[in-house]
Design an enzyme around this catalytic site. Structure first.
Site, PDB file in Angstrom:
ATOM      1  N   LYS A  23       0.837  -1.211   0.000  1.00 53.90           N
ATOM      2  CA  LYS A  23       0.000   0.000   0.000  1.00 53.90           C
ATOM      3  C   LYS A  23       0.866   1.253   0.000  1.00 53.90           C
ATOM      4  CE  LYS A  23      -1.521   1.720   4.020  1.00 53.90           C
ATOM      5  NZ  LYS A  23      -1.290   3.154   4.287  1.00 53.90           N
ATOM      6  N   ASN A  24       1.861   1.282   0.897  1.00 59.16           N
ATOM      7  CA  ASN A  24       2.646   2.507   1.036  1.00 59.16           C
ATOM      8  C   ASN A  24       3.626   2.726  -0.113  1.00 59.16           C
ATOM      9  OD1 ASN A  24       1.218   3.110   3.273  1.00 59.16           O
ATOM     10  ND2 ASN A  24       2.821   2.541   4.744  1.00 59.16           N
ATOM     11  N   ARG A  96      -4.621  11.043   4.007  1.00 59.24           N
ATOM     12  CA  ARG A  96      -3.502  11.983   4.152  1.00 59.24           C
ATOM     13  C   ARG A  96      -2.460  11.802   3.052  1.00 59.24           C
ATOM     14  NH1 ARG A  96      -2.985  14.584   8.545  1.00 59.24           N
ATOM     15  NH2 ARG A  96      -0.837  14.980   7.949  1.00 59.24           N
ATOM     16  N   CYS A 120      -5.555  13.371  12.324  1.00 64.36           N
ATOM     17  CA  CYS A 120      -5.228  11.957  12.251  1.00 64.36           C
ATOM     18  C   CYS A 120      -5.135  11.413  13.667  1.00 64.36           C
ATOM     19  CB  CYS A 120      -3.901  11.803  11.524  1.00 64.36           C
ATOM     20  SG  CYS A 120      -3.297  10.136  11.501  1.00 64.36           S
ATOM     21  N   ARG A 125       0.946  14.946  12.672  1.00 66.04           N
ATOM     22  CA  ARG A 125       1.343  14.780  11.275  1.00 66.04           C
ATOM     23  C   ARG A 125       1.338  16.073  10.437  1.00 66.04           C
ATOM     24  NH1 ARG A 125      -1.026   9.107   9.222  1.00 66.04           N
ATOM     25  NH2 ARG A 125       0.839   9.166   7.960  1.00 66.04           N
ATOM     26  N   ILE A 127       2.858  18.912   7.714  1.00 63.35           N
ATOM     27  CA  ILE A 127       3.488  18.717   6.397  1.00 63.35           C
ATOM     28  C   ILE A 127       4.510  19.822   6.123  1.00 63.35           C
ATOM     29  CG2 ILE A 127       1.672  17.341   5.303  1.00 63.35           C
ATOM     30  CD1 ILE A 127       0.776  20.062   4.004  1.00 63.35           C
ATOM     31  N   ASP A 308       4.892   1.129  11.764  1.00 62.54           N
ATOM     32  CA  ASP A 308       3.716   0.427  11.231  1.00 62.54           C
ATOM     33  C   ASP A 308       3.633  -1.024  11.705  1.00 62.54           C
ATOM     34  OD1 ASP A 308       2.957   2.703   9.969  1.00 62.54           O
ATOM     35  OD2 ASP A 308       3.649   2.115   7.984  1.00 62.54           O
ATOM     36  N   VAL A 330       8.120   7.666  16.524  1.00 65.61           N
ATOM     37  CA  VAL A 330       7.765   8.310  15.246  1.00 65.61           C
ATOM     38  C   VAL A 330       6.465   9.110  15.351  1.00 65.61           C
ATOM     39  CG1 VAL A 330       7.331   7.939  12.785  1.00 65.61           C
ATOM     40  CG2 VAL A 330       9.013   6.511  13.972  1.00 65.61           C
ATOM     41  N   ARG A 400      -8.317  -0.314   4.509  1.00 65.99           N
ATOM     42  CA  ARG A 400      -7.399   0.633   3.873  1.00 65.99           C
ATOM     43  C   ARG A 400      -6.081  -0.036   3.512  1.00 65.99           C
ATOM     44  NH1 ARG A 400      -5.841   4.950   7.395  1.00 65.99           N
ATOM     45  NH2 ARG A 400      -4.534   5.239   5.574  1.00 65.99           N
TER      46      ARG A 400
HETATM   47  N1  EPU Z   1       6.589  14.928  10.038  1.00 68.14           N
HETATM   48  C1  EPU Z   1       6.762  16.249  10.299  1.00 68.14           C
HETATM   49  N2  EPU Z   1       6.690  17.128   9.253  1.00 68.14           N
HETATM   50  C2  EPU Z   1       6.441  16.726   7.977  1.00 68.14           C
HETATM   51  C3  EPU Z   1       6.277  15.367   7.721  1.00 68.14           C
HETATM   52  C4  EPU Z   1       6.339  14.476   8.774  1.00 68.14           C
HETATM   53  O1  EPU Z   1       6.973  16.653  11.434  1.00 68.14           O
HETATM   54  O2  EPU Z   1       6.398  17.578   7.082  1.00 68.14           O
HETATM   55  C5  EPU Z   1       6.630  13.956  11.154  1.00 68.14           C
HETATM   56  C6  EPU Z   1       5.250  13.312  11.368  1.00 68.14           C
HETATM   57  O3  EPU Z   1       4.436  14.127  12.158  1.00 68.14           O
HETATM   58  C7  EPU Z   1       5.616  12.000  12.019  1.00 68.14           C
HETATM   59  C8  EPU Z   1       6.955  11.659  11.399  1.00 68.14           C
HETATM   60  O4  EPU Z   1       7.460  12.870  10.821  1.00 68.14           O
HETATM   61  O5  EPU Z   1       5.759  12.179  13.406  1.00 68.14           O
HETATM   62  C9  EPU Z   1       6.891  10.589  10.322  1.00 68.14           C
HETATM   63  O6  EPU Z   1       6.078  10.998   9.260  1.00 68.14           O
HETATM   64  P1  EPU Z   1       6.349  10.599   7.761  1.00 68.14           P
HETATM   65  O7  EPU Z   1       6.193  11.822   6.929  1.00 68.14           O
HETATM   66  O8  EPU Z   1       7.595   9.808   7.648  1.00 68.14           O
HETATM   67  O9  EPU Z   1       5.108   9.639   7.489  1.00 68.14           O
HETATM   68  P2  EPU Z   1       4.092   9.671   6.282  1.00 68.14           P
HETATM   69  O10 EPU Z   1       4.796   9.835   5.009  1.00 68.14           O
HETATM   70  O11 EPU Z   1       2.978  10.602   6.605  1.00 68.14           O
HETATM   71  C10 EPU Z   1       4.264   7.097   5.887  1.00 68.14           C
HETATM   72  C11 EPU Z   1       3.311   5.940   5.849  1.00 68.14           C
HETATM   73  C12 EPU Z   1       2.790   5.656   7.243  1.00 68.14           C
HETATM   74  C13 EPU Z   1       3.981   5.365   8.153  1.00 68.14           C
HETATM   75  C14 EPU Z   1       4.987   6.526   8.116  1.00 68.14           C
HETATM   76  C15 EPU Z   1       6.250   6.263   8.901  1.00 68.14           C
HETATM   77  C16 EPU Z   1       2.387   6.087   3.637  1.00 68.14           C
HETATM   78  C17 EPU Z   1       1.216   6.340   2.779  1.00 68.14           C
HETATM   79  N3  EPU Z   1       2.219   6.242   4.943  1.00 68.14           N
HETATM   80  O12 EPU Z   1       3.504   8.205   6.373  1.00 68.14           O
HETATM   81  O13 EPU Z   1       1.970   4.506   7.144  1.00 68.14           O
HETATM   82  O14 EPU Z   1       3.548   5.160   9.459  1.00 68.14           O
HETATM   83  O15 EPU Z   1       5.360   6.781   6.740  1.00 68.14           O
HETATM   84  O16 EPU Z   1       6.879   5.127   8.458  1.00 68.14           O
HETATM   85  O17 EPU Z   1       3.449   5.738   3.151  1.00 68.14           O
HETATM   86  C18 EPU Z   1       0.319   2.973   7.772  1.00 68.14           C
HETATM   87  O18 EPU Z   1       0.543   2.361   6.716  1.00 68.14           O
HETATM   88  O19 EPU Z   1      -0.376   2.493   8.705  1.00 68.14           O
HETATM   89  C19 EPU Z   1       0.892   4.304   7.953  1.00 68.14           C
HETATM   90  C20 EPU Z   1       0.431   5.169   8.836  1.00 68.14           C
END
Ligand code: EPU
Length: 422
Positions: A23-24, A96, A120, A125, A127, A308, A330, A400
């Site tokens: 998925k990811n 998201r 969330c 989370r 960006i 995860d 995380v 999902r």
């Molecule tokens: N973060 C920030 N600022 C940003 C982006 C992220 O502070 O601009 C912080 C987040 O708040 C969080 C940490 O960095 O505390 C990790 O976030 P990351 O951006 O790495 O995660 P993501 O891209 O939003 C993906 C997966 C998640 C998985 C995380 C960490 C996808 C679609 N989602 O999310 O998957 O937990 O990486 O490995 O790839 C799941 O599949 O259940 C899931 C939540």
């Protein structure tokens, strides 16, 4: 509303289970399919998941043709011709991960408007890293009325990411493929899904070095073309079945699982006393629960232990005699499953980012609600080792990210069924 009902307590999983595409991985791959202006892009090994349908709709909303042939797990995307600038709230608000279309739309059109992702349950989370990176590449960004608007011709930049965010790395990597000059992403995420995205982009004509390391160097090109790509196997689905086998004294072959992608998880399973073996067809997990020892686990960005897998691993910790410790670094709020598991008799204490799990006490089935995707898998796994009936609700979370989870567990010998209640 569907429910999963498990009669647990004596389950011992055995047999072979097959894993879907990740998925990811597929979500950012779908975002990448909007970049090529010549030819179509074909993704194979696509999992049939509600998040994939949502992402297809986000891409379709840009006036891009998306054909998902579920019978062959194949998606063909045709993004030739003009594409729209705006990703509508209707779909972005559902997931998201749709924020990863921001970089590709901006890189291709010089302008993009994407709804700000909403709240969330697992953490705040933000960006900011996505937006800061795009600004460093020359984008002008405004946030108004729940929308993010970005505009400008992108140029290469050296960007240090405060945290190796998976989504920010993907967004910036895609944006940089069409930027003018060289972009260097430092402290980039190294997840296998990042490598998978780099492989597709490279097939499309992008110039990317260092995928899988903390420094990514992307030299912008004028245009990209369509390509064909097989989505990498889902390491988290594979890991979930590894944990399921371990906690039920099982013997399960997880077909096509990739050892290197699950190294941190396998290391912890082995430390507990689980037998994990690489075979020609995949990874075999064999265990005798009564001999397993408690462990301490800390989640980290890859190649650390994946967040995860945290919820599912706490279900295993609950089964193993003794005191285990789980540290979640995380996300700030990813222990909600433990509150639900308490209803099944789990003894645990949570102090900020650390959960102490007193494992090995008998658990009893109970009605529980999943609070997010991985929590739903964890509750189902806990149901397998709890005496009597566990009923897991709110399966929209499960759907999902897990394809036919109950059927796969039933094939391995679990007494589990899914019922529809309207
Ligand atoms: N973060 C920030 N600022 C940003 C982006 C992220 O502070 O601009 C912080 C987040 O708040 C969080 C940490 O960095 O505390 C990790 O976030 P990351 O951006 O790495 O995660 P993501 O891209 O939003 C993906 C997966 C998640 C998985 C995380 C960490 C996808 C679609 N989602 O999310 O998957 O937990 O990486 O490995 O790839 C799941 O599949 O259940 C899931 C939540």
């Amino acid at each position: 509303m569907d429910k999963i009902i498990i009669e647990g307590g004596k389950t011992r999983l055995s047999g072979t289970v097959t894993i879907e595409g990740a998925k990811n991985a597929v979500l950012p791959l779908l975002a990448a399919t909007i970049l090529p202006t010549e030819g179509t892009t074909t993704l194979t090994n696509v999992p049939i998941l509600s998040d994939v349908f949502t992402m297809n709709n986000v891409v379709r909303g840009l006036d891009v043709a998306v054909d998902f042939q579920e019978s062959t797990n194949t998606i063909v995307v045709d993004a030739q011709g003009e594409i729209l600038d705006e990703a509508p709230y209707e779909y972005v608000s559902q997931m998201r991960a749709s924020i990863v279309v921001l970089g590709p739309i901006l890189a291709r059109n010089g302008h993009a408007k994407v709804s700000m992702p909403g709240g969330c349950t697992i953490g705040s989370r933000p960006i900011d890293l996505h937006l800061k990176g795009l600004e460093a590449m020359g984008a002008k960004i405004t946030q108004l009325g729940g929308d993010i608007t970005a505009s400008g011709q992108l140029h290469g930049a050296r960007i240090y990411m405060d945290f190796p965010s998976v989504g920010a790395t993907q967004n910036l990597m895609m944006a940089a493929t069409l930027a003018d000059g060289v972009t260097v992403l430092e402290n980039a995420a190294r997840e296998p899904e990042i490598v998978d995205l780099a492989i597709l982009l490279t097939k499309m004509g992008a110039k990317i070095k260092g995928a899988g390391t903390e420094v990514l160097t992307i030299t912008g090109v004028d245009k990209l073309h369509g390509a064909e790509h097989q989505v990498v196997q889902d390491r988290i689905e594979a890991g979930t079945f590894m944990v399921a086998a371990a906690m039920t004294s099982g013997d399960v072959l997880i077909k096509d699982a990739i050892w290197e992608h699950n190294r941190p998880l396998l290391a912890k399973l082995i430390e507990m006393g689980v037998e994990a073996r690489e075979e020609a067809e995949g990874i075999r997990i064999k265990s005798d629960l009564s001999t397993l020892k408690p462990v301490t686990v800390k989640t980290l960005p890859h190649p650390g232990f994946p967040t995860d897998m945290q919820a599912q691993f706490t279900a295993l910790m609950a089964a193993v005699n003794g005191e285990s410790t789980m540290i979640e670094t995380v996300f700030e709020n990813r222990f909600q499953h433990l509150e639900e598991m308490r209803r099944m008799g789990l003894h645990s204490e949570i102090l900020r980012d650390t959960a102490l799990i007193h494992g090995g006490n008998p658990l009893q089935g109970a009605p529980v609600m999943s609070t997010d995707l991985r929590a739903s898998a964890a509750l189902i796994l806990t149901g397998l080792i709890s005496e009597g009936k566990t009923v897991v609700g709110k399966l929209t979370h499960l759907d999902r990210g897990y394809y036919r989870f109950h059927e796969k567990l039933a094939q391995l010998g679990a007494n589990i069924q899914r019922i529809s209640e309207d």
